[in-house]
Design a protein around this motif. Structure first.
Motif, PDB file in Angstrom:
ATOM      1  N   TYR A 214     -21.055  -8.566   8.016  1.00  0.00           N
ATOM      2  CA  TYR A 214     -20.851 -10.014   8.010  1.00  0.00           C
ATOM      3  C   TYR A 214     -22.078 -10.798   7.560  1.00  0.00           C
ATOM      4  CZ  TYR A 214     -22.988 -10.043  12.727  1.00  0.00           C
ATOM      5  OH  TYR A 214     -23.825  -9.900  13.802  1.00  0.00           O
ATOM      6  N   LYS A 215     -23.242 -10.167   7.567  1.00  0.00           N
ATOM      7  CA  LYS A 215     -24.429 -10.840   7.032  1.00  0.00           C
ATOM      8  C   LYS A 215     -24.353 -10.920   5.513  1.00  0.00           C
ATOM      9  CE  LYS A 215     -27.131 -11.702  10.639  1.00  0.00           C
ATOM     10  NZ  LYS A 215     -27.530 -13.075  11.005  1.00  0.00           N
ATOM     11  N   LYS A 216     -23.879  -9.845   4.914  1.00  0.00           N
ATOM     12  CA  LYS A 216     -23.743  -9.802   3.457  1.00  0.00           C
ATOM     13  C   LYS A 216     -22.483 -10.519   2.989  1.00  0.00           C
ATOM     14  CE  LYS A 216     -26.078  -5.301   3.210  1.00  0.00           C
ATOM     15  NZ  LYS A 216     -25.919  -3.854   2.837  1.00  0.00           N
ATOM     16  N   ASP A 217     -21.517 -10.655   3.874  1.00  0.00           N
ATOM     17  CA  ASP A 217     -20.226 -11.251   3.528  1.00  0.00           C
ATOM     18  C   ASP A 217     -19.848 -12.290   4.585  1.00  0.00           C
ATOM     19  OD1 ASP A 217     -17.699 -11.886   2.696  1.00  0.00           O
ATOM     20  OD2 ASP A 217     -16.841  -9.883   2.991  1.00  0.00           O
ATOM     21  N   PRO A 218     -20.442 -13.499   4.514  1.00  0.00           N
ATOM     22  CA  PRO A 218     -20.174 -14.517   5.545  1.00  0.00           C
ATOM     23  C   PRO A 218     -18.728 -15.014   5.538  1.00  0.00           C
ATOM     24  CG  PRO A 218     -21.514 -15.422   3.771  1.00  0.00           C
ATOM     25  CD  PRO A 218     -21.452 -13.955   3.543  1.00  0.00           C
ATOM     26  N   GLU A 219     -18.013 -14.813   4.442  1.00  0.00           N
ATOM     27  CA  GLU A 219     -16.594 -15.191   4.381  1.00  0.00           C
ATOM     28  C   GLU A 219     -15.718 -13.971   4.681  1.00  0.00           C
ATOM     29  OE1 GLU A 219     -15.275 -18.293   3.800  1.00  0.00           O
ATOM     30  OE2 GLU A 219     -17.341 -19.016   3.964  1.00  0.00           O
ATOM     31  N   TRP A 220     -16.060 -13.274   5.762  1.00  0.00           N
ATOM     32  CA  TRP A 220     -15.376 -12.017   6.059  1.00  0.00           C
ATOM     33  C   TRP A 220     -13.911 -12.207   6.434  1.00  0.00           C
ATOM     34  CZ3 TRP A 220     -14.113 -12.432  11.214  1.00  0.00           C
ATOM     35  CH2 TRP A 220     -14.959 -13.187  12.033  1.00  0.00           C
ATOM     36  N   GLY A 221     -13.557 -13.396   6.891  1.00  0.00           N
ATOM     37  CA  GLY A 221     -12.147 -13.665   7.181  1.00  0.00           C
ATOM     38  C   GLY A 221     -11.308 -13.579   5.920  1.00  0.00           C
ATOM     39  N   LYS A 222     -11.834 -14.130   4.830  1.00  0.00           N
ATOM     40  CA  LYS A 222     -11.136 -14.071   3.554  1.00  0.00           C
ATOM     41  C   LYS A 222     -11.057 -12.629   3.051  1.00  0.00           C
ATOM     42  CE  LYS A 222     -12.206 -17.319   0.692  1.00  0.00           C
ATOM     43  NZ  LYS A 222     -12.953 -18.132  -0.312  1.00  0.00           N
ATOM     44  N   ASN A 250      -9.125 -17.386   9.971  1.00  0.00           N
ATOM     45  CA  ASN A 250      -8.861 -17.041   8.577  1.00  0.00           C
ATOM     46  C   ASN A 250      -8.271 -15.643   8.458  1.00  0.00           C
ATOM     47  OD1 ASN A 250      -9.654 -19.365   7.244  1.00  0.00           O
ATOM     48  ND2 ASN A 250     -11.771 -18.708   6.969  1.00  0.00           N
ATOM     49  N   ALA A 251      -8.786 -14.729   9.308  1.00  0.00           N
ATOM     50  CA  ALA A 251      -8.428 -13.315   9.187  1.00  0.00           C
ATOM     51  C   ALA A 251      -7.083 -12.978   9.805  1.00  0.00           C
ATOM     52  CB  ALA A 251      -9.515 -12.455   9.836  1.00  0.00           C
ATOM     53  N   VAL A 252      -6.627 -13.753  10.778  1.00  0.00           N
ATOM     54  CA  VAL A 252      -5.423 -13.373  11.525  1.00  0.00           C
ATOM     55  C   VAL A 252      -4.169 -13.634  10.699  1.00  0.00           C
ATOM     56  CG1 VAL A 252      -4.933 -15.588  12.682  1.00  0.00           C
ATOM     57  CG2 VAL A 252      -4.448 -13.421  13.863  1.00  0.00           C
ATOM     58  N   ALA A 253      -3.160 -12.816  10.938  1.00  0.00           N
ATOM     59  CA  ALA A 253      -1.889 -12.974  10.240  1.00  0.00           C
ATOM     60  C   ALA A 253      -1.112 -14.162  10.803  1.00  0.00           C
ATOM     61  CB  ALA A 253      -1.056 -11.701  10.398  1.00  0.00           C
ATOM     62  N   ILE A 254      -0.165 -14.654  10.042  1.00  0.00           N
ATOM     63  CA  ILE A 254       0.757 -15.670  10.547  1.00  0.00           C
ATOM     64  C   ILE A 254       1.500 -15.070  11.740  1.00  0.00           C
ATOM     65  CG2 ILE A 254       2.811 -17.043  10.034  1.00  0.00           C
ATOM     66  CD1 ILE A 254       1.866 -17.110   7.110  1.00  0.00           C
TER      67      ILE A 254
END
Length: 341
Positions: A214-222, A250-254
């Protein structure tokens, strides 16, 4: 002359330098409905750290540690569920036996509202313990009271996880690592995040399917959504709080489930409520679980053979050093105390 036992006490103004070794009178023999337990191990939780540092505002002289595992040395009149020699592990909410949650504070939690398990012997009513899983060490069992049961409730009790579901775990603390192990044992696909590539490699050995720094990828939800073909995950074990919750949404499903467990990034913050509403996701807070939940978990662990990851163990009198190790974020899984007796 009364025998003495070793214990730790938290002294005002608190802090890790004010954890003191003390000698207490031996608690003696159990009364009706009670058991005498020789404590063999404990494990560290963020909650215990908050108590020890004074953030949870404990009473002066409080004996810390909510987790305790050991051996029954004596049983009082009327006790049928335990026998001398049984291996037992403590319960976090002794008064919450079963049913829906009835507690919202820690006034009856050992190591916080009442004295805990940083001591060699306790005498307590039977509802303060359950049996340990078979073939568990005392240290492994001590990880179940708080972290293990929290992961269990998040996924099984509240989440109603099913084979084929997907689970996102955040960081590499005890709850997250155990949640990964439980999820894999139940046939789920696991997404794990960490700021350490080395810790992500350890997740890989536990069967985690997708690893994100998550440090390298701050938009980890996407990224999680992309890895799931735009769907998102069924369950998020959310231990961070306000700093991570937007990405978890962002990461969770509908129609998915977010188990809000921790506040590692703060007690308050903004929540993207419109996005949560659009996802029609269930955001559910939880604090550990009931005694019945713990008994169910122990039966499951006996059946599936899952064992917690114990990163490092310290002696009882080294509790301050153990908390400093936790503070530094060096651990993967659980940090334990092992007692000499």
């Amino acid at each position: 002359m009364v025998d003495k036992i070793k214990a730790l006490r938290l002294k005002a103004p608190f802090g890790l330098d004010n954890i003191q070794v003390a000698e207490l009178d031996d608690p003696g023999q159990p009364g009706p409905g009670e058991v005498r337990v020789r404590i063999k191990a404990s494990s560290l939780n963020y909650h215990d750290y908050g108590v020890a540092t004074g953030n949870m505002k404990p009473e002066d002289g409080r004996i810390p540690m909510s987790d305790g595992a050991g051996v029954v040395e004596a049983v009082g009149e009327g006790v049928e569920e335990f026998a001398v020699g049984d291996h037992v592990v403590s319960t976090f909410f002794p008064q919450w036996q079963q049913g829906v949650a009835r507690v919202a504070d820690f006034t009856a939690t050992p190591g916080d509202g009442i004295d805990g398990y940083a001591r060699e012997v306790v005498v307590r009513p039977t509802n303060y313990f359950t049996h340990q899983p078979r073939n568990y060490t005392h240290a492994e069992s001590a990880t179940l009271t708080t972290a293990g049961l929290t992961a269990w409730r998040a996924l099984v009790v509240d989440g109603n996880i099913k084979p084929g579901n997907s689970v996102l775990v955040l960081g590499s603390g005890g709850v997250s690592v155990f949640a990964c192990q439980l999820a894999k044992s139940l046939g789920a696909t696991v997404f794990a995040t960490s700021s350490s590539d080395a810790k992500l490699e350890r997740y890989k050995t536990l069967g985690a399917d997708h690893l994100i720094n998550y440090k390298k990828d701050p938009e980890w939800g996407k990224t999680v959504r992309k890895l799931t073909g735009g769907r998102g995950v069924d369950h998020v074990v959310e231990v961070g709080g306000p700093g991570t919750l937007p990405q978890s949404i962002n990461a969770v499903a509908i129609g998915g489930h977010i188990a809000l467990i921790g506040v590692l990034t703060g007690a308050e913050g903004e929540v993207p409520t419109a996005k949560l509403m659009a996802k029609q996701a269930r955001l559910q807070g939880l604090i550990v679980g009931s005694c019945e939940h713990q008994k169910d978990m122990v039966r499951a662990l006996d059946a599936n053979g899952v064992k917690p990851v114990v990163d490092k163990s310290f002696a009882l009198e080294e509790l301050a050093d153990a908390f400093r190790y936790e503070e530094a974020g060096k651990h993967f899984g659980k940090i334990c105390l092992k007692f000499p007796n």
